[in-house]
Design an enzyme around this catalytic site. Sequence first.
Site, PDB file in Angstrom:
ATOM      1  N   GLY A 161       8.353 -26.649  -9.463  1.00 47.54           N
ATOM      2  CA  GLY A 161       8.170 -26.101  -8.117  1.00 47.54           C
ATOM      3  C   GLY A 161       8.067 -27.189  -7.069  1.00 47.54           C
ATOM      4  N   HIS A 175       8.353 -31.769 -14.361  1.00 44.43           N
ATOM      5  CA  HIS A 175       9.217 -32.075 -13.227  1.00 44.43           C
ATOM      6  C   HIS A 175       8.535 -33.146 -12.385  1.00 44.43           C
ATOM      7  CE1 HIS A 175      11.239 -28.302 -14.205  1.00 44.43           C
ATOM      8  NE2 HIS A 175      12.146 -28.538 -13.254  1.00 44.43           N
ATOM      9  N   ASP A 190      14.872 -18.296 -16.083  1.00 43.32           N
ATOM     10  CA  ASP A 190      14.833 -17.476 -14.866  1.00 43.32           C
ATOM     11  C   ASP A 190      15.749 -18.028 -13.784  1.00 43.32           C
ATOM     12  OD1 ASP A 190      13.086 -19.617 -14.803  1.00 43.32           O
ATOM     13  OD2 ASP A 190      11.297 -18.415 -14.385  1.00 43.32           O
ATOM     14  N   ASP A 207      19.979 -27.479 -15.921  1.00 39.69           N
ATOM     15  CA  ASP A 207      18.913 -27.062 -15.011  1.00 39.69           C
ATOM     16  C   ASP A 207      18.940 -25.552 -14.762  1.00 39.69           C
ATOM     17  OD1 ASP A 207      16.651 -27.333 -13.499  1.00 39.69           O
ATOM     18  OD2 ASP A 207      17.594 -28.365 -11.830  1.00 39.69           O
ATOM     19  N   ASP A 208      19.710 -25.093 -13.776  1.00 38.92           N
ATOM     20  CA  ASP A 208      19.788 -23.657 -13.451  1.00 38.92           C
ATOM     21  C   ASP A 208      21.255 -23.220 -13.448  1.00 38.92           C
ATOM     22  OD1 ASP A 208      16.896 -22.881 -12.590  1.00 38.92           O
ATOM     23  OD2 ASP A 208      17.299 -24.758 -11.526  1.00 38.92           O
ATOM     24  N   GLU A 238      11.490 -36.096  -8.526  1.00 42.25           N
ATOM     25  CA  GLU A 238      12.632 -35.350  -7.971  1.00 42.25           C
ATOM     26  C   GLU A 238      12.463 -35.248  -6.458  1.00 42.25           C
ATOM     27  OE1 GLU A 238      14.973 -31.076  -8.603  1.00 42.25           O
ATOM     28  OE2 GLU A 238      12.871 -31.254  -9.208  1.00 42.25           O
ATOM     29  N   HIS A 275      16.537 -23.557 -17.108  1.00 41.56           N
ATOM     30  CA  HIS A 275      15.602 -22.512 -16.685  1.00 41.56           C
ATOM     31  C   HIS A 275      16.155 -21.132 -17.025  1.00 41.56           C
ATOM     32  CE1 HIS A 275      12.821 -24.991 -14.113  1.00 41.56           C
ATOM     33  NE2 HIS A 275      13.855 -25.816 -14.209  1.00 41.56           N
TER      34      HIS A 275
END
Length: 331
Positions: free
Chosen positions: A170, A198, A16, A279-280, A201, A14
Amino acid sequence: MSIATLPFFDLHRHLDGNVRISTIISLAKKHQISLPSFDEEILKQNVFIQDKTSDLLAFLEKLDVGVSVLADIEACEQIAYENIADAHAEGLTYVELRFSPFYMAKAHQLDMREVVGAVVRGCEAASKTLSMPFNLIGILSRTFGTEACMLELEALLAYHQKIAGLDLAGDEYNFPATMFKSHFDIAKSKTDWRFTIHAGEASGAQSVWDAIHHLHADRIGHGVRAIEDESLLDYIASEKIGIESCLTSNYQTGTWLDTKNHPVKLFLSKGIRVCLNTDDPGVSNIRLNDEFDIAKTTVGLSDLQCQQLLKNAINISYAEPAFKQACLSKF
């Protein structure tokens, strides 16, 4: 053969969710935005996950600090540039960066179409300077509802030729895939995008089925709960649907705490095209190499299995076929 010499693709990353601590501070000062602290070491304690969070939504809240400083379009372009630079510095061969225009625009009511343009410009400029291959994946942020996601889709469609794929991310549990079927049908009819969703999860195997049947998914983000349905695993393997595994993220969100027995091992044994991803990285404080270290030392994967993960990433990526073939020839 050491995997260190082989091509590394990060497909679930991601943009962001990867804002530099130093950039958060400098943009906050520039735009007079308050932060928990302007000391880098203290701010890291607020931004980086400390061990794990209670659930996926608590994890996602960690991203809010990074996007809170996106006060203008130039800031969006800056973090896009830095994401490519970070991928290059990490030694990645290729990266796919996904981003939510609504989420990036939300804190300061930016124009979503301009946000998308800024991300495209920033990534393209960095890619040209650093010779770093990349693709962009647009995200519809299901947490904000169907109407917001339609606006988000419209912004992404304005730059559809610069984008390779579409994602739904989300709050998976409260906003199931079926709510967004029309969005993805529109995208499929108007573009040549691929679809990575996604799923599996925060919700169960049915969520993965819905992503495939209703949202045209050719890849699944996370997908750990696919193991609840043997027929689903068989289908994913036979249809060559990719699974983007994120070991550290799954632990930190509470999605899969038993990392030693993470489904990535089962996915490999089933011949599923699974790969490892960060991922992040800006909140998990990791690099892709860290994921492979965990795969070897904690999950217990062999060098050959790790090589297969790398091959899978290349095969399921949205990169150009000739580039993919050139990368595969190095194995």
